[in-house]
Design a protein around this motif. Structure first.
Motif, PDB file in Angstrom:
ATOM      1  N   GLN A  19       0.802  -1.216   0.000  1.00 55.36           N
ATOM      2  CA  GLN A  19       0.000   0.000   0.000  1.00 55.36           C
ATOM      3  C   GLN A  19       0.848   1.286   0.000  1.00 55.36           C
ATOM      4  N   ASP A  20       2.184   1.130   0.238  1.00 53.67           N
ATOM      5  CA  ASP A  20       3.040   2.321   0.242  1.00 53.67           C
ATOM      6  C   ASP A  20       3.238   2.881  -1.155  1.00 53.67           C
ATOM      7  N   ARG A  21       3.178   2.027  -2.151  1.00 54.80           N
ATOM      8  CA  ARG A  21       3.366   2.476  -3.530  1.00 54.80           C
ATOM      9  C   ARG A  21       2.248   1.948  -4.411  1.00 54.80           C
ATOM     10  N   PRO A  22       1.079   2.493  -4.298  1.00 50.32           N
ATOM     11  CA  PRO A  22      -0.021   2.012  -5.153  1.00 50.32           C
ATOM     12  C   PRO A  22       0.267   2.345  -6.605  1.00 50.32           C
ATOM     13  N   GLY A  61     -14.585  -6.284  11.632  1.00 48.59           N
ATOM     14  CA  GLY A  61     -13.406  -6.849  11.018  1.00 48.59           C
ATOM     15  C   GLY A  61     -12.773  -5.844  10.094  1.00 48.59           C
ATOM     16  N   VAL A  62     -11.902  -6.319   9.219  1.00 54.13           N
ATOM     17  CA  VAL A  62     -11.210  -5.426   8.294  1.00 54.13           C
ATOM     18  C   VAL A  62     -11.614  -5.753   6.865  1.00 54.13           C
ATOM     19  N   LEU A  63     -11.522  -4.745   6.016  1.00 55.18           N
ATOM     20  CA  LEU A  63     -11.780  -4.892   4.585  1.00 55.18           C
ATOM     21  C   LEU A  63     -10.455  -5.097   3.877  1.00 55.18           C
ATOM     22  N   VAL A  64     -10.425  -6.001   2.923  1.00 56.44           N
ATOM     23  CA  VAL A  64      -9.186  -6.374   2.237  1.00 56.44           C
ATOM     24  C   VAL A  64      -9.335  -6.103   0.745  1.00 56.44           C
ATOM     25  N   GLY A  65      -8.298  -5.582   0.144  1.00 57.37           N
ATOM     26  CA  GLY A  65      -8.310  -5.307  -1.290  1.00 57.37           C
ATOM     27  C   GLY A  65      -7.050  -4.573  -1.691  1.00 57.37           C
ATOM     28  N   ARG A  66      -7.202  -3.512  -2.483  1.00 57.03           N
ATOM     29  CA  ARG A  66      -6.059  -2.713  -2.922  1.00 57.03           C
ATOM     30  C   ARG A  66      -6.565  -1.341  -3.331  1.00 57.03           C
ATOM     31  N   HIS A  67      -5.626  -0.402  -3.477  1.00 57.58           N
ATOM     32  CA  HIS A  67      -6.040   0.931  -3.923  1.00 57.58           C
ATOM     33  C   HIS A  67      -5.052   1.451  -4.960  1.00 57.58           C
ATOM     34  N   TYR A  68      -5.521   2.397  -5.764  1.00 57.73           N
ATOM     35  CA  TYR A  68      -4.723   3.031  -6.817  1.00 57.73           C
ATOM     36  C   TYR A  68      -4.856   4.539  -6.635  1.00 57.73           C
ATOM     37  N   ARG A  69      -3.801   5.253  -7.091  1.00 64.21           N
ATOM     38  CA  ARG A  69      -3.816   6.689  -6.857  1.00 64.21           C
ATOM     39  C   ARG A  69      -3.168   7.424  -8.023  1.00 64.21           C
ATOM     40  N   THR A  70      -3.755   8.522  -8.373  1.00 61.90           N
ATOM     41  CA  THR A  70      -3.146   9.481  -9.284  1.00 61.90           C
ATOM     42  C   THR A  70      -3.485  10.867  -8.748  1.00 61.90           C
ATOM     43  N   GLY A  71      -2.470  11.569  -8.270  1.00 63.29           N
ATOM     44  CA  GLY A  71      -2.727  12.868  -7.668  1.00 63.29           C
ATOM     45  C   GLY A  71      -3.567  12.724  -6.415  1.00 63.29           C
ATOM     46  N   ASP A  72      -4.670  13.459  -6.360  1.00 62.85           N
ATOM     47  CA  ASP A  72      -5.550  13.375  -5.201  1.00 62.85           C
ATOM     48  C   ASP A  72      -6.814  12.590  -5.516  1.00 62.85           C
ATOM     49  N   ALA A 103      -5.036 -11.990  14.342  1.00 72.54           N
ATOM     50  CA  ALA A 103      -5.812 -12.683  13.310  1.00 72.54           C
ATOM     51  C   ALA A 103      -5.653 -12.012  11.956  1.00 72.54           C
ATOM     52  N   ILE A 104      -5.547 -10.686  11.949  1.00 72.51           N
ATOM     53  CA  ILE A 104      -5.351  -9.956  10.696  1.00 72.51           C
ATOM     54  C   ILE A 104      -4.052 -10.401  10.031  1.00 72.51           C
ATOM     55  N   PHE A 105      -2.980 -10.399  10.791  1.00 76.01           N
ATOM     56  CA  PHE A 105      -1.680 -10.724  10.202  1.00 76.01           C
ATOM     57  C   PHE A 105      -1.606 -12.187   9.767  1.00 76.01           C
ATOM     58  N   GLU A 106      -2.216 -13.084  10.545  1.00 71.62           N
ATOM     59  CA  GLU A 106      -2.215 -14.492  10.152  1.00 71.62           C
ATOM     60  C   GLU A 106      -2.915 -14.686   8.822  1.00 71.62           C
ATOM     61  N   ARG A 107      -3.993 -13.949   8.601  1.00 70.06           N
ATOM     62  CA  ARG A 107      -4.754 -14.085   7.354  1.00 70.06           C
ATOM     63  C   ARG A 107      -3.994 -13.470   6.183  1.00 70.06           C
ATOM     64  N   LEU A 108      -3.415 -12.293   6.382  1.00 74.09           N
ATOM     65  CA  LEU A 108      -2.835 -11.560   5.261  1.00 74.09           C
ATOM     66  C   LEU A 108      -1.437 -12.020   4.890  1.00 74.09           C
ATOM     67  N   GLU A 109      -0.801 -12.816   5.764  1.00 71.26           N
ATOM     68  CA  GLU A 109       0.509 -13.353   5.405  1.00 71.26           C
ATOM     69  C   GLU A 109       0.435 -14.218   4.150  1.00 71.26           C
ATOM     70  N   LYS A 110      -0.724 -14.821   3.917  1.00 72.62           N
ATOM     71  CA  LYS A 110      -0.908 -15.696   2.758  1.00 72.62           C
ATOM     72  C   LYS A 110      -1.509 -14.945   1.576  1.00 72.62           C
ATOM     73  N   ARG A 111      -1.699 -13.640   1.697  1.00 74.49           N
ATOM     74  CA  ARG A 111      -2.334 -12.869   0.630  1.00 74.49           C
ATOM     75  C   ARG A 111      -1.468 -11.657   0.295  1.00 74.49           C
ATOM     76  N   PRO A 112      -0.281 -11.858  -0.265  1.00 78.22           N
ATOM     77  CA  PRO A 112       0.630 -10.722  -0.502  1.00 78.22           C
ATOM     78  C   PRO A 112       0.085  -9.719  -1.514  1.00 78.22           C
ATOM     79  N   ASP A 113      -0.884 -10.137  -2.342  1.00 80.34           N
ATOM     80  CA  ASP A 113      -1.420  -9.238  -3.353  1.00 80.34           C
ATOM     81  C   ASP A 113      -2.522  -8.338  -2.812  1.00 80.34           C
ATOM     82  N   GLN A 114      -2.933  -8.563  -1.556  1.00 79.79           N
ATOM     83  CA  GLN A 114      -3.994  -7.772  -0.962  1.00 79.79           C
ATOM     84  C   GLN A 114      -3.557  -7.260   0.408  1.00 79.79           C
ATOM     85  N   TYR A 115      -4.210  -6.221   0.833  1.00 74.13           N
ATOM     86  CA  TYR A 115      -3.888  -5.636   2.131  1.00 74.13           C
ATOM     87  C   TYR A 115      -5.134  -4.946   2.672  1.00 74.13           C
TER      88      TYR A 115
END
Length: 547
Positions: A19-22, A61-72, A103-115
């Motif tokens: 998520q640091d570099r979408p 719980g938490v929502l999982v996915g990805r984000h994209y950014r251009t400007g604001d 529980a969040i980290f245990e789940r997302l360790e197997k999902r490197p393409d999502q956060y």
């Protein structure tokens, strides 16, 4: 030598996260700043179902996915969710704790393409909103403008979910989002699934024609009233006050010309007062597609047989964790014992599955002991079982049996006959006690005996009549398929030849309280079960409901 003397220090370095570099994405950008939100249908349905399974406590719980950014400008895609356990949850709030974070980290360790792209929680009443506490939690833990918050409102019959995000220092609602559905199939079915998970249904063009209601209510389809309703159906295309006036004039003339019309109209009014749709009396809890009508609920453990996978599917209604166990042959009956074991009756024998430790299963411990029992000789094929604390009741088409269960060699269960005899009425079915009389309480027998609904209570040497009431049309000629009892009364499924119809009868008098009319194939009720604590659950073609 000290650190100060060397001038050398060690500082932790945070590793770069996805998520640091979408990645930039120009295709979604419209003129002006903003955020475009895309939500997966199955994700939103899952949250609604999880909320429905906890009507008195908020879940989150938490929502999982990805984000994209251009400007604001941002694009946020929400693909999935991770349900979080919380020790601090009530009807009015939900908070994360250390167990939740692990529980969040245990789940997302197997999902490197999502956060994590946000969080969600439920409200037990009203339309979705963000409270002051919710606002502070979002601002403290999800301050970036692309983080989103979802609120699912199980008590709402209008808007089912809302989304919010930070814009500067202000928390603002996202008034528009896209619902992404799976490809393939009829696009309209996705909308139906979404509405079903929210406890809603699509807006109909109008109420069903009165003439169509007559057979559903067991009313004659000929005579003055039926002809009047058919004429009204022909005038439905004209939505005007004049058409209504014409109908009222014809109704008055029909009543004056045929005194029987008055009686028919009064009977129609009485039956219409007992008319219910599934959405009026059923609360959807979880998706349950591909499961047949052999269901059983024990506490929060839901068990049914999957025709598609040829497995017994078990669902923890608290965590919504699902797993399958193999049945060597298709079940004839599935039933929970008071101690939590699941008994499965097949054509060749009995199988007892143990109480399941869901937490252990989620950690990968899939080992548990299964016990079997040979079926004694019975008069006809066994059709139904009711486990109690000290044994087992079994029924064939004509005979009932009571057995004592003892432990045999190598984990085998031995059934010792205690009593048996002919059923007091043809077509009788067992109705489990459902927690009212304690774990040793025997079942009740219920049957439609030549147009009369009857119940019998177990006595020392057989069965004694308990209550009886004449069944109104059309149920006086339909056999009973399954039944369950709750504090509301007797919930009875009748076989109507093409499906099953549900009726509720008074607990003491057996008088009809209301009946559920299913106008859609997806609404047809296929199975019913008590949960051992007085509540009743029902299965339709795709959803498990609480009655």
């Amino acid at each position: 030598m000290s650190v100060d003397e060397t001038g050398f220090t060690i500082s932790p370095v945070r590793r770069e996260l996805p998520q640091d570099r979408p990645p930039p994405l120009d295709r979604f950008l419209e003129a002006g700043p903003g955020l475009r939100l895309v939500v997966r249908e199955r994700m939103l349905n899952g949250i609604r179902m999880q909320a429905g399974a906890s009507p008195t406590k908020e879940i989150g719980g938490v929502l999982v996915g990805r984000h994209y950014r251009t400007g604001d400008r941002y694009l946020v895609e929400v693909d999935d969710y991770v349900a979080m356990p919380s020790r601090d949850s009530s009807a009015s709030h939900f908070e994360f704790d250390q167990r939740s974070i692990r529980a969040i980290f245990e789940r997302l360790e197997k999902r490197p393409d999502q956060y994590v792209v946000g969080w969600y929680h439920s409200h037990t009443f009203g339309d979705p909103f963000m409270s002051d506490l919710d606002h502070r939690l979002h601002q403290d833990h999800f301050p970036e403008p692309w983080y989103v918050s979802c609120v699912a409102s199980i008590g709402s019959r209008g808007r089912s979910a809302g989304f919010w995000r930070m814009r500067g220092a202000e928390l603002v609602e996202i008034n528009d989002y896209e619902l992404a559905v799976a490809t393939g199939g009829d696009p309209a079915s996705a909308q139906k699934r979404y509405l079903a998970s929210c406890g809603l249904r699509e807006q109909q063009d109008g109420p069903p024609a009165l003439a169509e209601l007559l057979p559903l209510l067991g009313m004659p389809t000929d005579g003055a009233v039926a002809r009047l309703f058919h004429e009204l159906a022909e005038d439905r295309a004209e939505q005007s006050g004049l058409a209504t006036v014409r109908f009222l004039v014809r109704a008055a003339k029909a009543v004056s010309a045929d005194p029987r019309a008055v009686t028919d109209l009064e009977e129609f009014e009485r039956r219409l007062a007992r008319f219910r749709r599934p959405s009026d009396v059923l609360t959807p809890l979880a998706r349950a597609s591909g499961l047949r009508g052999l269901i059983s609920i024990g506490g929060t453990d839901y068990c049914a047989y999957s025709l598609d996978k040829q497995r017994l599917q078990r669902l923890d209604l608290t965590s919504l964790y699902t797993f399958s166990v193999r049945a060597e042959a298709p079940p004839v009956c599935v039933a929970h014992a008071p101690d939590g074991h699941v008994w499965v009756l097949t054509g060749s024998g009995l199988i007892r599955f143990p109480v399941i430790d869901t937490a252990a299963l989620r950690k990968g411990d899939l080992t548990f002991e299964v016990n079997g029992a040979d079926l004694p000789d019975t008069d006809g094929a066994p059709e139904q079982i009711v486990p109690v604390e000290d044994g087992l009741w079994l029924r064939s088409a004509s005979t009932w049996y009571r057995y004592e269960c003892t432990a045999g060699p190598e984990g085998k269960i031995v059934l010792a006959a205690r009593a048996s005899g002919p059923l007091p009425g043809p077509g009788s079915v067992f109705v489990g006690d459902n927690g009212f009389g304690g774990p040793l309480a025997p079942p009740v027998l219920l049957a439609n005996e030549e147009g009369t609904l009857r119940t019998w209570k177990a006595v020392e040497d057989g069965w004694a009549p308990s209550a009886a009431a004449e069944l109104p049309r059309p149920w006086n000629g339909k056999p009973v398929v399954q039944a369950a009892v709750s504090g509301l009364g007797w919930h009875v499924l009748f076989d109507d030849g093409g499906g099953r119809e549900l009726c509720l009868f008074d607990l003491h008098t057996l008088e009809l309280v209301h009946h559920v009319v299913c106008e859609d194939e997806d609404d047809r009720i296929t199975g019913i079960s008590g949960d051992g604590s007085g509540k009743v659950y029902l299965q339709t073609e795709g959803v498990l409901h609480r009655g």
